[in-house]
Design a protein around this motif. Structure first.
Motif, PDB file in Angstrom:
ATOM      1  N   THR A 101      47.583   4.042   6.692  1.00  0.00           N
ATOM      2  CA  THR A 101      47.910   5.439   6.381  1.00  0.00           C
ATOM      3  C   THR A 101      48.008   6.255   7.665  1.00  0.00           C
ATOM      4  N   LYS A 102      47.228   5.877   8.673  1.00  0.00           N
ATOM      5  CA  LYS A 102      47.323   6.550   9.980  1.00  0.00           C
ATOM      6  C   LYS A 102      48.669   6.254  10.628  1.00  0.00           C
ATOM      7  N   GLU A 105      51.217   8.270   8.793  1.00  0.00           N
ATOM      8  CA  GLU A 105      51.095   9.687   9.140  1.00  0.00           C
ATOM      9  C   GLU A 105      51.703   9.960  10.512  1.00  0.00           C
ATOM     10  N   TRP A 109      54.763  12.527  11.471  1.00  0.00           N
ATOM     11  CA  TRP A 109      54.612  13.622  12.442  1.00  0.00           C
ATOM     12  C   TRP A 109      55.667  13.482  13.533  1.00  0.00           C
ATOM     13  N   ILE A 142      52.949  13.004   4.771  1.00  0.00           N
ATOM     14  CA  ILE A 142      51.722  13.246   5.535  1.00  0.00           C
ATOM     15  C   ILE A 142      50.584  13.621   4.594  1.00  0.00           C
ATOM     16  N   GLN A 145      49.323  10.534   2.788  1.00  0.00           N
ATOM     17  CA  GLN A 145      48.529   9.658   3.667  1.00  0.00           C
ATOM     18  C   GLN A 145      47.119  10.224   3.863  1.00  0.00           C
ATOM     19  N   ARG A 146      47.026  11.519   4.048  1.00  0.00           N
ATOM     20  CA  ARG A 146      45.712  12.145   4.255  1.00  0.00           C
ATOM     21  C   ARG A 146      44.900  12.111   2.952  1.00  0.00           C
TER      22      ARG A 146
END
Length: 169
Positions: A101-102, A105, A109, A142, A145-146
C-alpha cells in the motif's frame, strides 16, 4: 499563453499521451523499487493519529462502498502485487500487503507531480484542469491505500500483543 503553440486536436492528443506516459513510467519505476524500501517504518508513509487507523477515511468518504471499483494497476501492467484481496492472514502476509500500500501510495503521489508540465503546451485554464485531473484521479487511490494500511496496522499491532485472534475480531 502556452510556451508551445499547437492546434487544439494535437494538444488533446498530446495531453492524453503525456498522462499515459507519466503514469506508466512512474508506475514502472515504483514497481522496480525493492520491497525492503516499503517494509521500513518511514516518516513518509506514517499514519497520523487523526486518521484513526483508517476510520477517518471511511467516515469522511465511505471508502468501503467504492474502493472495490478502483482499478488495481497490477491488472493493467500485469506485474506487481494485487491489492484487491489479502494474500494471506499471517503477520508477514499483512506486513507485505501494508508495504505494497505504501508503494501504491507513492506511485499516486508521484503521478501528480508532472501536472505543472501541462502549462507548457496548454492554455493556462487547461493547465489548471490538468492539475485538478491529477488530484481527482490520484487522491481516491491514496485514500484507499491509507485506509487499508490503517486497518492492517491496527490488526498487526493487535497480533503482536495478543496473537492471531485480533485478525478475527
Amino acid at each position: 499563453m502556452p510556451h508551445l503553440s499547437l492546434p487544439s486536436l494535437w494538444i488533446i492528443v498530446l495531453d492524453i499521451f503525456a498522462w499515459a506516459f507519466f503514469h506508466l513510467v512512474i508506475s514502472v519505476i515504483c514497481l522496480k523499487m525493492p520491497l525492503s524500501v516499503f517494509l521500513k517504518d518511514s516518516v513518509w508513509f506514517r499514519l497520523f493519529a487523526w486518521e484513526k487507523s483508517g476510520k477517518l477515511w471511511q467516515r469522511l468518504f465511505l471508502v468501503k462502498k467504492w474502493k472495490g471499483r478502483l482499478v488495481d494497476g497490477t491488472a493493467i501492467l500485469k506485474k506487481g502485487y494485487g491489492k484487491k484481496r489479502l494474500h494471506g492472514t499471517g503477520i508477514s502476509d499483512l506486513k507485505v500487503f501494508a508495504a505494497e500500500t505504501k508503494r501504491a501510495e507513492l506511485t499516486h503521489w508521484l503521478s501528480m507531480a508532472p501536472a505543472p508540465l501541462f502549462f507548457i503546451w496548454n492554455p493556462i485554464w487547461v493547465g489548471w484542469i490538468m492539475i485538478f485531473y491529477a488530484g481527482i484521479f490520484n487522491l481516491p487511490f491514496i485514500i484507499v491505500q491509507r485506509y487499508n494500511r490503517g486497518r492492517i496496522d491496527a490488526i498487526t499491532s493487535g497480533m503482536n500483543t495478543r496473537g492471531t485472534e485480533a485478525l478475527h475480531e
